[in-house]
Design a protein around this motif. Structure first.
Motif, PDB file in Angstrom:
ATOM      1  N   TRP A  16       0.846  -1.191   0.000  1.00 47.28           N
ATOM      2  CA  TRP A  16       0.000   0.000   0.000  1.00 47.28           C
ATOM      3  C   TRP A  16       0.887   1.249   0.000  1.00 47.28           C
ATOM      4  O   TRP A  16       1.773   1.378   0.839  1.00 47.28           O
ATOM      5  CB  TRP A  16      -0.906   0.017   1.234  1.00 47.28           C
ATOM      6  N   ASN A  17       0.626   2.147  -0.939  1.00 48.36           N
ATOM      7  CA  ASN A  17       1.482   3.328  -1.083  1.00 48.36           C
ATOM      8  C   ASN A  17       0.679   4.445  -1.753  1.00 48.36           C
ATOM      9  O   ASN A  17       0.926   4.819  -2.891  1.00 48.36           O
ATOM     10  CB  ASN A  17       2.718   2.980  -1.911  1.00 48.36           C
ATOM     11  N   MET A  18      -0.312   4.978  -1.012  1.00 43.31           N
ATOM     12  CA  MET A  18      -1.224   5.953  -1.603  1.00 43.31           C
ATOM     13  C   MET A  18      -0.521   7.295  -1.807  1.00 43.31           C
ATOM     14  O   MET A  18       0.023   7.876  -0.856  1.00 43.31           O
ATOM     15  CB  MET A  18      -2.462   6.116  -0.720  1.00 43.31           C
ATOM     16  N   PRO A  19      -0.522   7.802  -3.022  1.00 41.84           N
ATOM     17  CA  PRO A  19       0.182   9.058  -3.309  1.00 41.84           C
ATOM     18  C   PRO A  19      -0.520  10.261  -2.688  1.00 41.84           C
ATOM     19  O   PRO A  19      -1.742  10.294  -2.572  1.00 41.84           O
ATOM     20  CB  PRO A  19       0.141   9.136  -4.845  1.00 41.84           C
ATOM     21  N   GLY A  20       0.292  11.239  -2.271  1.00 40.42           N
ATOM     22  CA  GLY A  20      -0.259  12.489  -1.753  1.00 40.42           C
ATOM     23  C   GLY A  20      -0.859  12.392  -0.373  1.00 40.42           C
ATOM     24  O   GLY A  20      -1.523  13.327   0.092  1.00 40.42           O
ATOM     25  N   ARG A  21      -0.678  11.279   0.312  1.00 39.90           N
ATOM     26  CA  ARG A  21      -1.228  11.098   1.660  1.00 39.90           C
ATOM     27  C   ARG A  21      -0.134  10.620   2.600  1.00 39.90           C
ATOM     28  O   ARG A  21       0.725   9.828   2.211  1.00 39.90           O
ATOM     29  CB  ARG A  21      -2.369  10.068   1.663  1.00 39.90           C
ATOM     30  N   SER A  22      -0.207  11.086   3.846  1.00 39.64           N
ATOM     31  CA  SER A  22       0.759  10.620   4.834  1.00 39.64           C
ATOM     32  C   SER A  22       0.426   9.212   5.305  1.00 39.64           C
ATOM     33  O   SER A  22       1.284   8.476   5.793  1.00 39.64           O
ATOM     34  CB  SER A  22       0.798  11.577   6.034  1.00 39.64           C
ATOM     35  N   GLN A  23      -0.867   8.829   5.163  1.00 33.85           N
ATOM     36  CA  GLN A  23      -1.304   7.502   5.597  1.00 33.85           C
ATOM     37  C   GLN A  23      -2.155   6.850   4.512  1.00 33.85           C
ATOM     38  O   GLN A  23      -2.830   7.525   3.729  1.00 33.85           O
ATOM     39  CB  GLN A  23      -2.128   7.600   6.894  1.00 33.85           C
ATOM     40  N   ASN A  24      -2.135   5.536   4.500  1.00 35.12           N
ATOM     41  CA  ASN A  24      -3.016   4.789   3.605  1.00 35.12           C
ATOM     42  C   ASN A  24      -4.415   4.734   4.213  1.00 35.12           C
ATOM     43  O   ASN A  24      -4.558   4.588   5.432  1.00 35.12           O
ATOM     44  CB  ASN A  24      -2.502   3.356   3.423  1.00 35.12           C
ATOM     45  N   VAL A  25      -5.420   4.855   3.375  1.00 39.31           N
ATOM     46  CA  VAL A  25      -6.805   4.747   3.829  1.00 39.31           C
ATOM     47  C   VAL A  25      -7.602   3.932   2.828  1.00 39.31           C
ATOM     48  O   VAL A  25      -7.192   3.749   1.674  1.00 39.31           O
ATOM     49  CB  VAL A  25      -7.474   6.135   3.998  1.00 39.31           C
ATOM     50  N   LEU A  26      -8.755   3.464   3.283  1.00 41.27           N
ATOM     51  CA  LEU A  26      -9.682   2.787   2.390  1.00 41.27           C
ATOM     52  C   LEU A  26     -10.618   3.831   1.789  1.00 41.27           C
ATOM     53  O   LEU A  26     -11.395   4.449   2.511  1.00 41.27           O
ATOM     54  CB  LEU A  26     -10.487   1.734   3.153  1.00 41.27           C
ATOM     55  N   ASN A  27     -10.497   4.055   0.483  1.00 45.45           N
ATOM     56  CA  ASN A  27     -11.425   4.943  -0.202  1.00 45.45           C
ATOM     57  C   ASN A  27     -11.754   4.322  -1.553  1.00 45.45           C
ATOM     58  O   ASN A  27     -11.407   3.165  -1.819  1.00 45.45           O
ATOM     59  CB  ASN A  27     -10.848   6.356  -0.335  1.00 45.45           C
ATOM     60  N   GLU A  28     -12.433   5.066  -2.401  1.00 51.75           N
ATOM     61  CA  GLU A  28     -12.872   4.495  -3.669  1.00 51.75           C
ATOM     62  C   GLU A  28     -11.698   4.007  -4.511  1.00 51.75           C
ATOM     63  O   GLU A  28     -11.704   2.885  -5.038  1.00 51.75           O
ATOM     64  CB  GLU A  28     -13.688   5.528  -4.453  1.00 51.75           C
ATOM     65  N   GLU A  29     -10.652   4.853  -4.603  1.00 54.81           N
ATOM     66  CA  GLU A  29      -9.505   4.496  -5.432  1.00 54.81           C
ATOM     67  C   GLU A  29      -8.756   3.284  -4.871  1.00 54.81           C
ATOM     68  O   GLU A  29      -8.414   2.351  -5.610  1.00 54.81           O
ATOM     69  CB  GLU A  29      -8.539   5.684  -5.543  1.00 54.81           C
ATOM     70  N   SER A  30      -8.499   3.296  -3.565  1.00 57.64           N
ATOM     71  CA  SER A  30      -7.727   2.182  -2.996  1.00 57.64           C
ATOM     72  C   SER A  30      -8.536   0.885  -2.976  1.00 57.64           C
ATOM     73  O   SER A  30      -7.985  -0.202  -3.176  1.00 57.64           O
ATOM     74  CB  SER A  30      -7.225   2.531  -1.592  1.00 57.64           C
ATOM     75  N   CYS A  31      -9.845   0.981  -2.749  1.00 56.67           N
ATOM     76  CA  CYS A  31     -10.682  -0.225  -2.770  1.00 56.67           C
ATOM     77  C   CYS A  31     -10.749  -0.802  -4.183  1.00 56.67           C
ATOM     78  O   CYS A  31     -10.728  -2.037  -4.367  1.00 56.67           O
ATOM     79  CB  CYS A  31     -12.072   0.079  -2.237  1.00 56.67           C
ATOM     80  N   ASN A  32     -10.844   0.076  -5.182  1.00 56.13           N
ATOM     81  CA  ASN A  32     -10.829  -0.398  -6.565  1.00 56.13           C
ATOM     82  C   ASN A  32      -9.521  -1.123  -6.871  1.00 56.13           C
ATOM     83  O   ASN A  32      -9.492  -2.205  -7.476  1.00 56.13           O
ATOM     84  CB  ASN A  32     -11.000   0.768  -7.538  1.00 56.13           C
ATOM     85  N   ALA A  33      -8.401  -0.505  -6.439  1.00 55.67           N
ATOM     86  CA  ALA A  33      -7.091  -1.109  -6.675  1.00 55.67           C
ATOM     87  C   ALA A  33      -6.978  -2.450  -5.962  1.00 55.67           C
ATOM     88  O   ALA A  33      -6.447  -3.428  -6.519  1.00 55.67           O
ATOM     89  CB  ALA A  33      -5.995  -0.155  -6.195  1.00 55.67           C
TER      90      ALA A  33
END
Length: 710
Positions: A16-33
């Protein structure tokens, strides 16, 4: 979003390596991925095992609440939940071993993702926390947490995490059985990889709840012992929440109903309860105030711009009583040197001893090392010598609520402070602009109202005087954040915001007593309303004498402009009788040594009971509306600068019921027109303290709200 790689052993790593965020979260983009990658690793014959980890210091911090609340319908929200459930279920039942390498904090939805792994190994990271804290925001775990956790560790062990939102260290999570292994930081991917190689060689992996003959650790729902656990949990929940919070009640239902079925059915049960809970007004209130508004306050959203950030290395505290000692402790804990000044060296030493006592308890609980405790204490310098304040960036006085004493210490401190140093008063009621008259530099004078006990009350009310500069405000906010506390900012007035509105709750309780309402009914109504303590017990805590003294000073200051409340007469009567409260061992309650407090029998004679008693909802209404309408007056008069600070301050400072979201959220929920009509009805029956202010009446006419979103 989620980095993917496949090594020569057939182990696919999902990092998990969400861009532009200090922390990873569950959102639409990350859940899709996540859903796409689950399909990929499950369907790819070259993948023999799956390792999930994070490229960031923490694993996944939880769900993105903005995304959660953006679902337009219950059906849309339900589909989001079910889609994630299906993906996680597919991952854990694919036959390929799945290991989770957790570098740091793994909370909420993050832990729910981790629970679908067959093996969980965490870094030995002292800052990392593991848990399901959704209930603290009025929610319940919606990614399988209420189903997998009890099946993993047992129903009885899982309930404190689910119902109280407890956060565990890695060691505690390992002991409970949530983690399989804790290893030195940085080695967790290697440990997970090693386990995967062994599992691949053994032919795969399976969750315990998918194995034939699985039994829930500690007993199934139908077992007599677990039935008793649920009975006790229900009783404790009712006693604690009075039915005001749907989330813990629904969590219990999820566990009870879900664990009587297979996991797939349990997940559908959880999804239905999750949607119902998210859409409840209580959850929306708590999320808005305790998450969004709190985050804004903690990020210093109202800090004046273009003022350089102030770094603090040394502050002064005048007065080493309980309040001053508490301020000294939190400052020293933040790494700041503290000069603790009192009139006698012994008093100053006693103030430092308060910190030593706190640290001693923490050492016994293993929360702090002897070295760190010694270093903290070394930062507190007890003295009677004002000259030691030289070089302090800020001084806060916490002396007696006496203008003459405060003026004296202001002048003595300013005589040795640098020209840009800030002088702050910790007064809880005296107007800051008046106290600033003793200052040679009123632009640098401000109010910092801490709450007792300081080490447990993580809020500071910052009061801006008539001459306080923006730079002083900004730099004072920097100190509050350096202390790890939440600031709210208000303009100067008598009682400011928190003391002023808090007093309406206790005074209304006293007014009800004077009217002949049964004391037990008053107390129960306060608890049913959601307040932490009934108004009579709370009066005993703060003391009737303090209420009487503040009222006397206000009467002297305002003269003909003074307006009292019925409750003041009750406090004065108790002072006459010497029943000033808990510190005297007697007040509205009796406090026998070693015994349980009980309402004083003499109240029946002192305040004869009326023949007709109001209904419980009527008393609840008065105790809550009086706070909300006074908060509305603070907005009308410009004492409060934002609805956000009003609601955050109310919940943190005096325990206004979180499920109501705060006094202004309460008004918005009712609608201004409905609330104004309610106030007019109460004013006609009980007096002008319920009269709605002009701004609120204008809002009722226009349909406006305090909050503009949604």
């Amino acid at each position: 979003m989620i980095d993917y790689s496949l090594d020569s052993h057939g182990i696919a790593t999902l990092s998990w390596n969400m861009p532009g965020r200090s922390q990873n979260v569950l959102n639409e983009e990350s859940c899709n991925a996540l859903c796409e990658l689950v399909e990929r690793v499950v369907g790819d014959a070259a993948v023999k095992g799956i390792l999930m980890t994070s490229a960031k210091p923490d694993f996944i911090a939880g769900g993105d609440l903005e995304w959660l609340l953006s679902a337009k319908t219950a059906e849309a929200l339900f589909e989001r939940v079910v889609r994630l459930d299906r993906a996680l279920r597919k991952l854990e039942t694919c036959g390929k071993p799945v290991a989770m390498a957790l570098p740091g904090t793994t909370l909420g939805g993050g832990l729910e993702v981790a629970l679908c792994g067959h093996y969980r190994v965490a870094a030995d990271n002292p800052k990392a926390r593991f848990g399901l804290p959704e209930v603290t925001l009025g929610l319940l775990p919606g990614g399988g947490g209420t189903q997998r956790l009890p099946r993993l560790v047992g129903i009885q062990k899982s309930l404190p995490l689910l119902l109280e939102g407890k956060r565990l260290t890695a060691a505690a999570a390992r002991e409970l059985g949530i983690l399989n292994e804790v290893v030195p930081a940085g080695s967790e991917p290697d440990a997970a990889h090693a386990w995967l190689l062994g599992a691949i060689a053994a032919g795969g992996a399976q969750q315990p709840w998918d194995a034939r003959g699985f039994k829930i650790p500690g007993g199934a729902v139908s077992s007599p012992a677990v039935q008793q656990v649920f009975m006790a949990a229900n009783a404790m929940l009712r006693a604690k929440t009075y039915g005001n919070y749907p989330a813990p009640r629904n969590i219990l239902s999820c566990v009870y109903e879900g664990l009587m079925t297979d996991l797939d059915t349990g997940l559908m049960t959880e999804a239905r309860y999750f949607v119902q809970t998210v859409l409840s007004p209580q959850a929306k209130n708590m999320i808005r105030t305790l998450f969004f508004s709190m985050n804004q306050a903690n990020k210093l959203a109202s800090r004046p711009k273009d003022v350089p950030q102030q770094k603090y290395s040394k502050i002064g505290v005048l007065g080493a009583g309980m309040m001053g000692a508490g301020i000294a402790y939190v400052a020293a804990k933040a790494g700041i040197e503290v000069v603790l000044v009192d009139t006698a060296q012994a008093s100053a030493e006693n103030g430092k001893a308060y910190s030593a006592g706190l640290l001693d308890k923490q050492q016994k609980r293993g929360q702090v090392s002897a070295e760190k405790a010694a270093a903290l204490l070394a930062r507190i310098v007890p003295t009677t010598d004002f000259a030691l304040l030289a070089g302090a960036e800020l001084v806060v006085e916490a002396v007696f609520e006496d203008r003459a004493i405060k003026a004296d210490v202001t002048r003595r401190a300013e005589a040795v402070l640098g020209g840009d140093a800030i002088f702050a008063s910790n007064t809880s009621t005296l107007p800051i602009s008046g106290l600033a008259e003793a200052s040679a530099r009123p632009a640098n004078f401000i109010g910092l109202h801490f709450f007792s006990p300081v080490d447990r009350m993580a809020i500071v009310e910052i009061i801006v005087g008539q001459q306080t500069s923006d730079a002083t405000l900004a730099r004072s906010m920097d100190l509050v954040r350096a202390l790890g506390m939440t600031p709210i900012v208000v303009n100067d007035s008598r009682g400011f915001y928190t003391s002023r509105v808090f007093s309406t709750y206790v005074l209304e309780g006293l007014a009800l007593l004077a009217e002949g309402v049964a004391p037990a009914l008053i107390e129960n109504a306060g608890l049913q309303a959601g307040m932490p303590v009934g108004p009579l017990a709370l009066t005993d805590e703060v003391s009737s004498e303090l209420i009487w003294k503040i009222d006397r000073q206000t009467r002297l200051d305002l003269g003909s402009a003074y307006k009292g409340r019925p409750g003041h007469e009750v406090a004065a009567r108790m002072v006459e009788l010497g029943r000033i409260g808990k510190k005297a061992g007697k007040g509205f309650y009796d406090y026998p040594e070693g015994g349980k407090k009980s309402l004083w029998a003499g109240l029946a004679e002192l305040f004869p009971r009326a023949a007709v008693q109001p209904d419980l909802p009527q008393v609840v209404e008065r105790l809550t509306v009086v706070q909300a309408v006074e908060t509305a007056r603070c907005m009308d008069e410009g004492v409060l600068r934002s609805a956000r600070d009003a609601d955050v301050g109310a919940i943190l400072a005096w325990g206004f019921p979180p499920f109501r979201g705060g006094p202004l959220s309460m008004i918005d929920n009712a609608g201004a027109a409905t609330f104004v009509a309610q106030c007019k009805r109460l004013a006609a029956a009980h007096g002008e303290r319920f009269v709605p202010p002009a701004q609120l009446k204008a809002m009722a006419a226009s349909g406006a709200t305090y909050y503009t979103e949604g």
